[in-house]
Design a protein around this motif. Structure first.
Motif, PDB file in Angstrom:
ATOM      1  N   THR A  10      -0.669   3.453  14.708  1.00  0.00           N
ATOM      2  CA  THR A  10      -1.105   3.381  13.310  1.00  0.00           C
ATOM      3  C   THR A  10      -2.614   3.207  13.200  1.00  0.00           C
ATOM      4  O   THR A  10      -3.291   3.953  12.479  1.00  0.00           O
ATOM      5  CB  THR A  10      -0.399   2.210  12.604  1.00  0.00           C
ATOM      6  N   SER A  43      -5.456   5.785  11.589  1.00  0.00           N
ATOM      7  CA  SER A  43      -6.060   5.470  10.299  1.00  0.00           C
ATOM      8  C   SER A  43      -7.566   5.249  10.421  1.00  0.00           C
ATOM      9  O   SER A  43      -8.231   4.881   9.463  1.00  0.00           O
ATOM     10  CB  SER A  43      -5.397   4.228   9.694  1.00  0.00           C
ATOM     11  N   LYS A  46       4.990   9.830   9.520  1.00  0.00           N
ATOM     12  CA  LYS A  46       5.679   8.607   9.927  1.00  0.00           C
ATOM     13  C   LYS A  46       6.502   8.805  11.211  1.00  0.00           C
ATOM     14  O   LYS A  46       6.921   7.831  11.844  1.00  0.00           O
ATOM     15  CB  LYS A  46       6.598   8.111   8.810  1.00  0.00           C
ATOM     16  N   SER A  68       3.814   1.108   3.242  1.00  0.00           N
ATOM     17  CA  SER A  68       5.041   0.886   4.011  1.00  0.00           C
ATOM     18  C   SER A  68       6.272   0.972   3.110  1.00  0.00           C
ATOM     19  O   SER A  68       6.159   1.126   1.897  1.00  0.00           O
ATOM     20  CB  SER A  68       4.985  -0.467   4.708  1.00  0.00           C
ATOM     21  N   ILE A  71       5.400   6.936  14.326  1.00  0.00           N
ATOM     22  CA  ILE A  71       5.832   5.539  14.456  1.00  0.00           C
ATOM     23  C   ILE A  71       7.251   5.495  15.013  1.00  0.00           C
ATOM     24  O   ILE A  71       7.562   4.707  15.911  1.00  0.00           O
ATOM     25  CB  ILE A  71       5.750   4.829  13.087  1.00  0.00           C
ATOM     26  N   PHE A  90       1.524  -0.604  16.246  1.00  0.00           N
ATOM     27  CA  PHE A  90       0.411  -0.695  15.305  1.00  0.00           C
ATOM     28  C   PHE A  90      -0.917  -0.387  15.997  1.00  0.00           C
ATOM     29  O   PHE A  90      -1.702   0.430  15.530  1.00  0.00           O
ATOM     30  CB  PHE A  90       0.358  -2.084  14.661  1.00  0.00           C
ATOM     31  N   MET A 142      -0.144   9.901   6.658  1.00  0.00           N
ATOM     32  CA  MET A 142       0.190   9.876   8.074  1.00  0.00           C
ATOM     33  C   MET A 142       1.648  10.299   8.291  1.00  0.00           C
ATOM     34  O   MET A 142       2.527   9.930   7.526  1.00  0.00           O
ATOM     35  CB  MET A 142      -0.013   8.453   8.599  1.00  0.00           C
ATOM     36  N   LEU A 182      -1.817  -1.149   4.206  1.00  0.00           N
ATOM     37  CA  LEU A 182      -0.692  -1.045   5.138  1.00  0.00           C
ATOM     38  C   LEU A 182       0.619  -1.391   4.431  1.00  0.00           C
ATOM     39  O   LEU A 182       1.624  -0.687   4.574  1.00  0.00           O
ATOM     40  CB  LEU A 182      -0.931  -1.988   6.317  1.00  0.00           C
ATOM     41  N   LEU A 218      -3.180   6.373   5.339  1.00  0.00           N
ATOM     42  CA  LEU A 218      -1.892   5.814   5.772  1.00  0.00           C
ATOM     43  C   LEU A 218      -0.720   6.510   5.086  1.00  0.00           C
ATOM     44  O   LEU A 218       0.338   6.719   5.687  1.00  0.00           O
ATOM     45  CB  LEU A 218      -1.847   4.311   5.488  1.00  0.00           C
TER      46      LEU A 218
END
Lengths: 276, 280
Positions: free
Chosen positions: A184, A188, A163, A94, A166, A180, A161, A90, A158
């Motif tokens: 997320t 995941s 973004k 990020s 989010i 999350f 993914m 994670l 991740l």
């Protein structure tokens, strides 16, 4: 013109499926036949007649305890790997961290080094820290060996993914905790499932690690089967135990597939049916 | 302030995990230059020396195990890449039975390795005693088993590349007058080289890392790979030269992977700038 059309039609009919035939033969001899042989040995007496005695010898209280212990070690290893790998992945995926490709690579590099050499290195370190060989050292060794295999699929999922999900979640007023758990984590799940399959089942065979870091109390089923074939020379019982393990493998595979399919379906729904 | 603290905490977390991963390896690297027989013995580090590296090349059994590991790895990875690529192409064009072949090839991937190892052992006995093929457990048998073990991974790496191919390429080859077979080898296959290289690398490292199958199929004639050599000698008296070997292997892995990644990134960037519209 005619010639070209002919060539085209011929070309479209051209299907070199026979390229796969050698491998089909290989599969039959080296994948299917060995499994049949395991089955035969499991149900065969030393004189060649049919018997169930091997299974009677396998399904003893001692062996069931061994199996349970193996499942326990595998579960514990999987959970600890997940607890370390998920936050790591994670963070790596990020914002300021995902710029450094080499940083993520550093976490995976040990996977490419011979694991026996890595485990004896760990063994020396545990020796310095005064940690005795046994259950604790075995778990540390298992986690040390399998961590990259949990990390890599989660990290990949991740990173891939989108973004904007989010951002959308934040725009719609969810805080980071809700985002999350609602966005997320579900997205995941596929990475988690493949991470679990790459750790849980392989632990059953990782008797090299229990051999190097464990004691007599940490024997796992993989080591027991090896022993039955090499030291004890009781192939019938060994095959019966392999057969039991095989059933377990297919059971976990089935469960994994259930999750995988549901996840694939959810993903297709999210992406509006545009499955890659 | 809160944000900054959060960033620091995340760095700290990564650092702790990284240090835990590399501490054992660093310990071995440092002690590969030590004159001490045992790591962390009360006498400390001893003298700085390269003697373990010299010793490594004098340990014939360990050298033989290393060469076996590399030889089996190279041979089986080449075979697996060859078989796997052709199989992937065949499966790509296959309509019926594709699923069945894929399923069977996946059995080796998902099966517990010990069961696969037992299967190979029983197969070697079956081939020798029933079919009367004079197969002996040893290097050749290990090459065969490792090939079977790693081919599915090559198929898994090559197949996606086939699916990504532009189908018009094949048509174009035919339009330009090439026969289907020729088109396949001069147009389609070259596009798969990237997948083949990844597949080869994967097969090679899987073979190098294998312990369970090797341990049950190496036979009793004293054939060893690095993994089985170290495991067998651990209980007796493991040559400290193994620290020198570990260091060499680690450095090679590190250099290869970093160089490989730099090349890959450069390529990705070049492709990115190439695909940019003109005038930007």
């Amino acid at each position: 013109m005619k010639l070209k059309n002919l060539a085209l039609r011929k070309g479209n009919d051209f299907r070199p499926t026979f390229f796969a035939f050698p491998y089909v033969a290989i599969c039959f001899i080296f994948v299917v036949l060995p499994l049949i042989l395991v089955l035969v040995y499991a149900f065969r007496d030393t004189d060649g007649s049919f018997t169930l005695n091997n299974f009677r010898d396998v399904l003893t209280a001692g062996n069931l305890k061994l199996l349970l212990k193996t499942v326990g070690i595998a579960l514990l290893t999987t959970v600890i790997c997940l607890l370390i790998a998920y936050p790591t992945a994670l963070i790596l995926a990020s914002k300021p961290f995902n710029k450094y490709v080499i940083l993520a690579l550093l976490f995976i590099i040990p996977m490419w080094m011979n694991f026996v050499l890595r485990i004896i290195a760990l063994r020396s370190l545990l020796g310095i820290f005064g940690i005795d060989y046994g259950f604790g050292a075995t778990i540390i060794g298992m986690v040390y060996d399998f961590l990259p295999f949990m990390l890599l699929p989660i990290y990949t999922v991740l990173m891939d993914m989108d973004k904007s999900y989010i951002e959308a979640s934040t725009d719609l007023g969810a805080n980071s905790v809700i985002t999350f758990f609602k966005v997320t984590l579900p997205l995941s799940l596929k990475g988690i499932v493949s991470g679990i399959t790459m750790v849980f089942m392989p632990v059953f065979s990782a008797y090299a690690i229990t051999g190097m870091l464990g004691d007599t109390d940490t024997t796992i089923i993989g080591g027991k089967i090896h022993e039955l074939f090499v030291n004890a020379d009781v192939w019938g019982i060994g095959s019966a135990m392999s057969f039991v393990l095989l059933i377990l493998v297919f059971a976990t595979m089935f469960i994994g597939n259930l999750f995988g399919k549901r996840e694939a379906g959810a993903k297709a729904a999210v992406k509006g049916g545009t499955n890659e | 302030m809160n944000k900054k603290l959060w960033l620091v905490l995340r760095w700290v977390f990564l650092a702790v995990v990284l240090i835990s991963i590399y501490l054992p390896i660093m310990l071995i690297i440092v002690y590969s230059f030590s004159s001490e027989r045992n790591i962390g013995s009360d006498s400390g580090f001893g003298d700085f020396t390269f003697s373990l590296y010299g010793r490594l090349f004098q340990n014939d059994l360990l050298m033989e195990a290393t060469l076996n590991t590399l030889g089996i790895g190279l041979a089986s990875a080449l075979l697996a890449t060859f078989i796997g690529t052709f199989t992937a192409v065949g499966l790509y064009y296959m309509r019926k039975g594709k699923k069945a072949v894929n399923l069977v090839s996946q059995v080796t991937v998902v099966n517990a390795e010990i069961v696969t190892a037992v299967g190979f052992l029983l197969l070697s006995i079956f081939l020798r005693d029933v079919i009367q093929i004079p197969i002996e457990k040893g290097v050749l048998w290990l090459i065969i088993t490792h090939t079977v073990l790693t081919t599915p991974y090559v198929i898994l790496t090559v197949s996606p590349r086939l699916n990504q191919l532009n189908p018009n390429l094949y048509e174009a080859g035919l339009d330009l007058g090439a026969r289907p077979m020729r088109t396949l080898f001069t147009v389609i296959m070259p596009q798969l080289i990237g997948g083949m290289v990844s597949g080869f690398a994967l097969a090679f490292t899987l073979s190098l890392d294998d312990f369970v199958v090797t341990n049950l199929n190496k036979g009793t004639s004293g054939v060893n790979t690095i993994s089985t050599y170290v495991y067998d000698n651990l209980k007796r008296n493991l040559d400290p030269a193994i620290r020198a070997l570990s260091t060499i292997i680690f450095v090679i892995v590190l250099v290869v992977l970093i160089v490989f990644n730099i090349i890959k990134n450069k390529k990705a960037k070049a492709e990115q700038s190439a695909s940019k519209p003109l005038g930007k």
